[in-house]
Design an enzyme around this catalytic site. Structure first.
Site, short mmCIF file in Angstrom:
data_model
loop_
_atom_site.label_atom_id
_atom_site.label_comp_id
_atom_site.label_asym_id
_atom_site.label_seq_id
_atom_site.Cartn_x
_atom_site.Cartn_y
_atom_site.Cartn_z
N GLU A 186 -5.90 6.97 -0.85
CA GLU A 186 -5.82 5.77 -0.02
C GLU A 186 -6.41 4.56 -0.73
OE1 GLU A 186 -4.32 5.32 3.05
OE2 GLU A 186 -3.47 7.25 2.47
N HIS A 211 0.83 -1.20 0.00
CA HIS A 211 0.00 0.00 0.00
C HIS A 211 0.87 1.25 0.00
CE1 HIS A 211 -3.20 2.79 1.46
NE2 HIS A 211 -2.19 3.31 2.12
N GLU A 212 1.87 1.29 0.88
CA GLU A 212 2.72 2.48 0.98
C GLU A 212 3.54 2.69 -0.28
OE1 GLU A 212 2.27 4.60 3.26
OE2 GLU A 212 0.97 3.34 4.50
N HIS A 223 1.53 4.32 -3.02
CA HIS A 223 1.48 5.79 -3.01
C HIS A 223 2.61 6.37 -3.85
CE1 HIS A 223 -1.76 6.66 -0.24
NE2 HIS A 223 -1.23 5.94 0.74
#
Length: 262
Positions: free
Chosen positions: A186, A127-128, A131
């Site tokens: 997100e 997920h990070e 980004h």
């Protein structure tokens, strides 16, 4: 005349937001900074964090996180970052992790403790990194600059025209524009991360278990989604589940299934 100027400003802002670039999921993006600028900012920020926060010296947990991060970053496009990613584990109870442009990843020991297995930690790291792949930092800074100008002009127009509720209107702009923008980032990172972890050989179904654990850890003490920069865990789980069939197919096709142990 003032009204006309205001409408012209809105038109210009709309043009900016509807052009310039596309996210990995096909959404229009505004990006005013170069990749080199973002990488430099990321490196500077990471250096600062390392001086301000305690770095873990636990070799076993460090190797465990590195094993997961290495598997994830192998599937990051070279156009995003072609070098060797730097990973640092921070000794802190925070249930958190982050990734920065320029190939930087930080993971807190609190997240390691919450994650029940390598797959759940991979979901967060994916997920990070998502980004970074989507250049959400670039987009956030770019849009903040543009929205800041627009909001200042709007505020001045409202005050000049003696509109007493200008503060409420400006608050409405934040709720209607800025917060949903954060939730969009997100949600995109969730789906990019889901794809990354599956291709890296981690079970994507564990991303759902992770968010169930996150919800339990929060004790249900959360703002309503409308007033938050992050989607509620239930919303995340719904979106992840919707995209799970493709992720499971990528997982089945993965040639390497990591066995990272702590």
């Amino acid at each position: 005349m003032r009204c006309t100027q205001y409408l012209c400003l809105i038109f210009i802002i709309t043009i900016f937001f509807s052009s310039c670039a596309k996210s990995p999921l096909g959404r229009n993006q505004l990006k005013l900074y170069s990749s080199a600028q973002l990488a430099g900012m990321g490196e500077q920020a990471f250096a600062g964090i390392k001086t301000e926060q305690k770095v873990s010296n636990q070799q076993v947990s460090n190797e465990y996180v590195k094993c997961i991060a290495d598997a994830i970053t192998q599937h990051v496009p070279k156009s995003v970052f072609a070098g060797v990613w730097e990973l640092v584990v921070f000794d802190s109870p925070q249930i958190n992790a982050f990734a920065l442009p320029g190939g930087k990843i930080g993971v807190y020991t609190g997240l390691i403790e919450l994650s029940e297995n390598q797959h759940q930690l991979a979901a967060v790291i994916g997920h990070e990194v998502g980004h970074v792949i989507a250049e959400h930092g670039n987009e956030r800074m770019s849009s903040s600059a543009l929205i800041g100008v627009g909001m200042e002009v709007t505020n001045q127009l409202l005050q000049t025209n003696g509109i007493a509720s200008s503060s409420l209107i400006m608050a409405g702009v934040q709720v209607g524009v800025q917060l949903p923008f954060g939730r969009t980032h997100e949600s995109e990172a969730d789906l990019i991360g889901l794809d990354l972890m599956a291709k890296a050989g981690f079970d994507p179904q564990q991303s759902v278990n992770l968010w169930q654990n996150m919800e339990k850890a929060s004790g249900g003490d959360r703002q309503p989604e409308l007033l938050s920069t992050h989607p509620l865990p239930a919303t995340r789980i719904k979106n992840l589940t919707k995209n799970m069939p493709n992720a499971l197919n990528n997982y089945r096709l993965a040639t390497n299934k990591p066995s990272c142990k702590i």
